[in-house]
Design a protein around this motif. Sequence first.
Motif, mmCIF file in Angstrom:
data_model
loop_
_atom_site.group_PDB
_atom_site.id
_atom_site.type_symbol
_atom_site.label_atom_id
_atom_site.label_comp_id
_atom_site.label_asym_id
_atom_site.label_seq_id
_atom_site.Cartn_x
_atom_site.Cartn_y
_atom_site.Cartn_z
ATOM 1 N N LEU A 194 2.378 0.598 -10.425
ATOM 2 C CA LEU A 194 2.739 1.632 -9.422
ATOM 3 C C LEU A 194 1.327 2.131 -8.831
ATOM 4 C CD1 LEU A 194 4.523 4.231 -8.137
ATOM 5 C CD2 LEU A 194 4.281 5.324 -10.321
ATOM 6 N N VAL A 195 1.400 1.981 -7.457
ATOM 7 C CA VAL A 195 0.031 2.329 -6.780
ATOM 8 C C VAL A 195 0.294 3.504 -5.751
ATOM 9 C CG1 VAL A 195 -1.689 1.305 -5.376
ATOM 10 C CG2 VAL A 195 -0.192 -0.099 -6.929
ATOM 11 N N HIS A 196 -0.572 4.249 -5.665
ATOM 12 C CA HIS A 196 -0.702 5.452 -4.633
ATOM 13 C C HIS A 196 -2.133 5.184 -4.000
ATOM 14 C CE1 HIS A 196 -0.484 9.862 -3.340
ATOM 15 N NE2 HIS A 196 -0.081 8.903 -2.146
ATOM 16 N N ASP A 197 -2.077 4.963 -2.765
ATOM 17 C CA ASP A 197 -3.315 5.024 -2.033
ATOM 18 C C ASP A 197 -3.257 6.312 -1.064
ATOM 19 O OD1 ASP A 197 -4.669 2.236 -2.340
ATOM 20 O OD2 ASP A 197 -2.658 1.600 -1.541
ATOM 21 N N ALA A 198 -4.093 7.119 -1.746
ATOM 22 C CA ALA A 198 -4.137 8.442 -1.334
ATOM 23 C C ALA A 198 -5.365 8.710 -0.422
ATOM 24 C CB ALA A 198 -4.013 9.611 -2.243
ATOM 25 N N PRO A 199 -5.440 9.635 0.621
ATOM 26 C CA PRO A 199 -6.898 9.847 1.303
ATOM 27 C C PRO A 199 -8.020 10.099 0.452
ATOM 28 C CG PRO A 199 -5.007 11.156 2.269
ATOM 29 C CD PRO A 199 -4.501 10.602 1.038
ATOM 30 N N GLU A 200 -7.673 10.604 -0.798
ATOM 31 C CA GLU A 200 -9.022 10.907 -1.820
ATOM 32 C C GLU A 200 -9.243 9.669 -2.602
ATOM 33 O OE1 GLU A 200 -5.527 12.992 -3.505
ATOM 34 O OE2 GLU A 200 -6.361 12.316 -1.471
ATOM 35 N N GLY A 201 -8.344 8.428 -2.725
ATOM 36 C CA GLY A 201 -8.668 7.412 -3.658
ATOM 37 C C GLY A 201 -7.406 6.808 -3.985
ATOM 38 N N ARG A 202 -7.723 5.705 -4.609
ATOM 39 C CA ARG A 202 -6.328 5.015 -5.242
ATOM 40 C C ARG A 202 -6.110 5.248 -6.715
ATOM 41 N NH1 ARG A 202 -5.921 -1.368 -4.261
ATOM 42 N NH2 ARG A 202 -4.525 -0.988 -2.623
ATOM 43 N N SER A 203 -4.788 5.372 -7.020
ATOM 44 C CA SER A 203 -4.374 5.505 -8.279
ATOM 45 C C SER A 203 -3.451 4.227 -8.995
ATOM 46 C CB SER A 203 -3.806 6.910 -8.519
ATOM 47 O OG SER A 203 -4.487 8.014 -8.052
ATOM 48 N N VAL A 204 -3.660 3.538 -9.940
ATOM 49 C CA VAL A 204 -2.814 2.638 -10.517
ATOM 50 C C VAL A 204 -2.348 2.938 -11.892
ATOM 51 C CG1 VAL A 204 -2.393 0.207 -10.788
ATOM 52 C CG2 VAL A 204 -4.063 1.074 -8.985
ATOM 53 N N ALA A 205 -1.089 2.782 -12.033
ATOM 54 C CA ALA A 205 -0.647 2.977 -13.525
ATOM 55 C C ALA A 205 0.506 1.851 -13.467
ATOM 56 C CB ALA A 205 0.119 4.206 -13.534
ATOM 57 N N ARG A 206 0.968 1.729 -14.793
ATOM 58 C CA ARG A 206 1.908 0.592 -15.137
ATOM 59 C C ARG A 206 3.147 1.556 -15.792
ATOM 60 N NH1 ARG A 206 1.477 -4.460 -15.412
ATOM 61 N NH2 ARG A 206 -0.995 -4.283 -15.809
ATOM 62 N N ILE A 207 4.329 1.240 -15.086
ATOM 63 C CA ILE A 207 5.439 2.203 -15.447
ATOM 64 C C ILE A 207 5.887 1.893 -16.678
ATOM 65 C CG2 ILE A 207 7.886 2.419 -14.953
ATOM 66 C CD1 ILE A 207 7.141 1.908 -12.060
ATOM 67 N N VAL A 208 6.090 2.703 -17.885
ATOM 68 C CA VAL A 208 6.512 2.362 -19.136
ATOM 69 C C VAL A 208 8.026 3.004 -19.788
ATOM 70 C CG1 VAL A 208 4.330 2.032 -19.929
ATOM 71 C CG2 VAL A 208 5.082 4.391 -20.122
#
Length: 213
Positions: free
Chosen positions: A37-51
């Motif tokens: 799961l990826v969110h490319d926000a203005p302040e930066g990218r966040s990546v996580a694995r759905i569990v």
Amino acid sequence: MWVRRPSATDGLGGPLPRAFYRRHVVRVARALLGRLLVHDAPEGRSVARIVEVEAYRGTRDPASHAWRGETPRTRVMFGPPGRSYVYFTYGMHHCLNLVAEPEGIAAAVLVRAAAPLDGLELMRARRGGVPPDRLMRGPGCVAQALGLTRGHDGLDLVAGPLWISDLPPARGRRRIGVGPRIGIRRAVERPWRFFLVGHPCVSAARTSSNQVI
């Protein structure tokens, strides 16, 4: 606001196609486990694995927000699949759902928990510096760590900036657990909660009726 389009050179693949979401919501929920799961926000990218996820099926499911029909709040659920449905609850938490099934059915998958992988400092700043295994343990924590609000409701998951990677799911040889959904009073008999067994980021709530498949 879209910051940058994902590409194969990121090592994250690209967004899943809309056809992935245009299936029965229970199938979509199970298939999401282990995906990025990826969110490319203005302040930066966040990546996580759905569990951990839960499935909800609109007017055919008394536990769904859309059970009584379309409202301004639930309108996105009745639209095309592959969109985000972000709602605000208890006056304090946002929760991320992924719209599934053909347009008009109002089905969605609630992302209950995820394992943070990239953008840890950004996610910890949003969550107040909690330990990594608690950053995204619970649906409210998932949205907070990703920086999601009602302003992210209705985003196209196929185009970004919020998206699910089309890379194969990685579950670390963990089996899929099945159990009743949490925090509902109606349709509690439906085993529509799915999670990776033994993963430390799965929400704390567990019941004796959980099964392993």
